[in-house]
Scaffold this motif. Structure first.
Motif, PDB file in Angstrom:
ATOM      1  N   ALA A   1       0.810  -1.226   0.000  1.00 20.29           N
ATOM      2  CA  ALA A   1       0.000   0.000   0.000  1.00 20.29           C
ATOM      3  C   ALA A   1       0.839   1.270   0.000  1.00 20.29           C
ATOM      4  CB  ALA A   1      -0.922   0.013   1.216  1.00 20.29           C
ATOM      5  N   THR A   2       2.143   1.167   0.138  1.00 18.89           N
ATOM      6  CA  THR A   2       2.985   2.362   0.250  1.00 18.89           C
ATOM      7  C   THR A   2       2.796   3.349  -0.897  1.00 18.89           C
ATOM      8  OG1 THR A   2       4.637   1.087   1.491  1.00 18.89           O
ATOM      9  CG2 THR A   2       5.355   3.186   0.529  1.00 18.89           C
ATOM     10  N   PRO A   3       2.764   2.908  -2.177  1.00 16.58           N
ATOM     11  CA  PRO A   3       2.601   3.869  -3.279  1.00 16.58           C
ATOM     12  C   PRO A   3       1.250   4.582  -3.281  1.00 16.58           C
ATOM     13  CG  PRO A   3       3.473   1.774  -4.082  1.00 16.58           C
ATOM     14  CD  PRO A   3       2.993   1.544  -2.686  1.00 16.58           C
ATOM     15  N   LEU A   4       0.265   4.058  -2.534  1.00 11.59           N
ATOM     16  CA  LEU A   4      -1.052   4.682  -2.503  1.00 11.59           C
ATOM     17  C   LEU A   4      -1.082   5.935  -1.636  1.00 11.59           C
ATOM     18  CD1 LEU A   4      -3.349   1.520  -2.232  1.00 11.59           C
ATOM     19  CD2 LEU A   4      -2.421   2.616  -4.266  1.00 11.59           C
ATOM     20  N   PHE A   5       0.050   6.285  -1.065  1.00 11.89           N
ATOM     21  CA  PHE A   5       0.156   7.495  -0.250  1.00 11.89           C
ATOM     22  C   PHE A   5       1.167   8.466  -0.876  1.00 11.89           C
ATOM     23  CE2 PHE A   5      -1.899   4.577   2.508  1.00 11.89           C
ATOM     24  CZ  PHE A   5      -2.549   5.289   3.498  1.00 11.89           C
ATOM     25  N   GLY A   6       1.188   8.519  -2.229  1.00 17.44           N
ATOM     26  CA  GLY A   6       2.141   9.374  -2.917  1.00 17.44           C
ATOM     27  C   GLY A   6       1.472  10.410  -3.805  1.00 17.44           C
ATOM     28  N   THR A   7       2.186  11.492  -4.085  1.00 15.02           N
ATOM     29  CA  THR A   7       1.650  12.587  -4.897  1.00 15.02           C
ATOM     30  C   THR A   7       1.323  12.130  -6.309  1.00 15.02           C
ATOM     31  OG1 THR A   7       2.916  14.214  -3.618  1.00 15.02           O
ATOM     32  CG2 THR A   7       2.128  14.888  -5.789  1.00 15.02           C
ATOM     33  N   GLU A   8       2.214  11.381  -6.929  1.00 18.90           N
ATOM     34  CA  GLU A   8       2.004  10.953  -8.313  1.00 18.90           C
ATOM     35  C   GLU A   8       0.737  10.126  -8.441  1.00 18.90           C
ATOM     36  OE1 GLU A   8       4.381   8.624 -11.929  1.00 18.90           O
ATOM     37  OE2 GLU A   8       5.370   8.983 -10.002  1.00 18.90           O
ATOM     38  N   PHE A   9       0.478   9.271  -7.468  1.00 18.39           N
ATOM     39  CA  PHE A   9      -0.728   8.449  -7.488  1.00 18.39           C
ATOM     40  C   PHE A   9      -1.976   9.319  -7.493  1.00 18.39           C
ATOM     41  CE2 PHE A   9      -3.990   6.291  -4.774  1.00 18.39           C
ATOM     42  CZ  PHE A   9      -4.377   5.323  -5.691  1.00 18.39           C
ATOM     43  N   TYR A  10      -2.003  10.346  -6.649  1.00 16.68           N
ATOM     44  CA  TYR A  10      -3.197  11.191  -6.576  1.00 16.68           C
ATOM     45  C   TYR A  10      -3.323  12.110  -7.787  1.00 16.68           C
ATOM     46  CZ  TYR A  10      -4.737   9.357  -2.187  1.00 16.68           C
ATOM     47  OH  TYR A  10      -5.232   8.505  -1.233  1.00 16.68           O
ATOM     48  N   GLU A  11      -2.217  12.476  -8.395  1.00 20.96           N
ATOM     49  CA  GLU A  11      -2.301  13.216  -9.652  1.00 20.96           C
ATOM     50  C   GLU A  11      -2.926  12.348 -10.739  1.00 20.96           C
ATOM     51  OE1 GLU A  11       1.744  14.358 -10.164  1.00 20.96           O
ATOM     52  OE2 GLU A  11       1.508  16.246  -9.057  1.00 20.96           O
ATOM     53  N   ASP A  12      -2.549  11.071 -10.765  1.00 16.92           N
ATOM     54  CA  ASP A  12      -3.145  10.147 -11.739  1.00 16.92           C
ATOM     55  C   ASP A  12      -4.621   9.910 -11.436  1.00 16.92           C
ATOM     56  OD1 ASP A  12      -0.744   9.877 -13.103  1.00 16.92           O
ATOM     57  OD2 ASP A  12      -0.121   8.125 -11.942  1.00 16.92           O
ATOM     58  N   LEU A  13      -4.969   9.843 -10.153  1.00 18.80           N
ATOM     59  CA  LEU A  13      -6.382   9.695  -9.785  1.00 18.80           C
ATOM     60  C   LEU A  13      -7.191  10.880 -10.297  1.00 18.80           C
ATOM     61  CD1 LEU A  13      -6.650   8.380  -6.099  1.00 18.80           C
ATOM     62  CD2 LEU A  13      -6.965   7.119  -8.214  1.00 18.80           C
ATOM     63  N   LYS A  14      -6.667  12.067 -10.109  1.00 17.69           N
ATOM     64  CA  LYS A  14      -7.378  13.260 -10.565  1.00 17.69           C
ATOM     65  C   LYS A  14      -7.591  13.229 -12.073  1.00 17.69           C
ATOM     66  CE  LYS A  14      -7.333  18.313 -10.336  1.00 17.69           C
ATOM     67  NZ  LYS A  14      -6.567  19.509  -9.895  1.00 17.69           N
ATOM     68  N   ASN A  15      -6.606  12.731 -12.793  1.00 21.98           N
ATOM     69  CA  ASN A  15      -6.699  12.684 -14.246  1.00 21.98           C
ATOM     70  C   ASN A  15      -7.760  11.707 -14.742  1.00 21.98           C
ATOM     71  OD1 ASN A  15      -4.675  14.588 -14.622  1.00 21.98           O
ATOM     72  ND2 ASN A  15      -3.048  13.064 -14.710  1.00 21.98           N
ATOM     73  N   CYS A  16      -8.060  10.681 -13.958  1.00 23.94           N
ATOM     74  CA  CYS A  16      -9.079   9.728 -14.414  1.00 23.94           C
ATOM     75  C   CYS A  16     -10.428   9.941 -13.721  1.00 23.94           C
ATOM     76  CB  CYS A  16      -8.612   8.285 -14.286  1.00 23.94           C
ATOM     77  SG  CYS A  16      -8.237   7.702 -12.622  1.00 23.94           S
ATOM     78  N   LEU A  17     -10.567  11.097 -13.056  1.00 25.20           N
ATOM     79  CA  LEU A  17     -11.852  11.482 -12.483  1.00 25.20           C
ATOM     80  C   LEU A  17     -12.674  12.243 -13.510  1.00 25.20           C
ATOM     81  CD1 LEU A  17     -11.454  12.973  -8.882  1.00 25.20           C
ATOM     82  CD2 LEU A  17     -12.732  10.937  -9.519  1.00 25.20           C
TER      83      LEU A  17
END
Length: 286
Positions: free
Chosen positions: A165-181
């Protein structure tokens, strides 16, 4: 005197939770972590990953109600929902109770967790093979980076930021989440304990603040997570979780819940003062 077998989860170096277990139902070592399912004396079946308690039958509804129904009753028309993690299946189960949801895609990295829960904890996993659930065994970080789909609501049902789960607490992950919202999308993430994991919680919210305009925190209580008070983050492109919430939708849905209700929805964002002070300037709970 009959001896008892107990499982103990330590919280830092000064406290722990103990649960009496009757028998072990499953024990395995996946590519990512140790996976165990045990029958407890007072909490039903329990899932543990690397010795940490993930789910118990007795109180799982509190977590799954609050991660799913809060955003799904705020977004006016959620049709396409993504769950990252959530291998026990409880979050997907709650998502597809909403008839307007056309598809729930669930991306879980550890097949052993899914298989163990399907076999031993049907209470949470019973809908994982349903028509509206698209179960993908794979890396959620890779999925959100590569997908071309747009999702109305994304639920990050993760463990603590250790192991897979470590990568799920990173900036890049949330930037990618925003892009697929979608343009009015909502992201809800497991937000840790306001008692014990304040540094992790602050770190996650700072990351969200750097990606989203509006970030909120809401809480719920349960029996088995350390401190018994837990939280979710609510990051949104458009909707305020209280001001844009119509309680009539809950009544009109006809759905029955064990934890969530229209009063709990709004009250969950009324944070205790110590949390507001600790997160001052980071959240929009007003």
């Amino acid at each position: 005197m009959k001896s008892s077998l107990w499982i103990e989860e330590f919280q830092s170096d000064h406290s722990s939770y103990k649960f009496e277990i009757e028998k072990t139902l499953f024990s395995g070592q996946s590519e990512f972590q140790a996976v165990d399912v045990v029958q407890t004396k007072g909490h039903g079946k329990m899932l543990l990953n690397d010795g940490l308690i993930m789910v118990t039958e007795r109180d799982e509804f509190a977590y799954h109600d609050m991660i799913a129904h809060v955003p799904l009753f705020v977004h006016p028309n959620p049709k396409n929902v993504l769950v990252i993690g959530g291998g026990d299946g409880g979050t997907a189960r709650e998502v597809i109770r909403h008839p307007g949801v056309e598809k729930c895609t669930m991306v879980e990295i550890d097949k052993m967790v899914v298989d163990a829960c399907i076999e031993f904890i049907p209470q949470t996993s019973k809908d994982l093979t349903g028509d509206r659930v698209n179960l993908i065994i794979g890396d959620g970080v890779k999925f959100v980076k590569e997908t071309k789909e747009k999702f109305d609501v994304i639920l990050v049902d993760s463990t603590d930021p250790i192991g897979p789960a470590t990568p799920l607490f990173g900036t890049e992950f949330y930037e990618d989440l925003k892009n697929c919202l979608s343009d009015d999308g909502i992201v809800v993430s497991q937000g840790e304990s306001p008692w014990y994991q304040t540094d992790i919680q602050k770190g996650l919210i700072k990351i969200l603040d750097g990606v989203f305009n509006d970030v909120f925190l809401y809480t719920f209580s349960n029996l088995t997570y350390p401190g018994s008070l837990w939280s979710f983050t609510f990051a949104t492109k458009k909707y305020h979780p209280v001001k844009d919430f119509n309680p009539n939708r809950v009544t009109e849905s006809g759905l029955d819940f064990d934890y969530y209700n229209k009063g709990i929805h709004s009250a969950a964002f009324a944070l205790p003062s110590f949390i507001r002070k600790n997160l001052e300037g980071l959240i929009k709970n007003d």
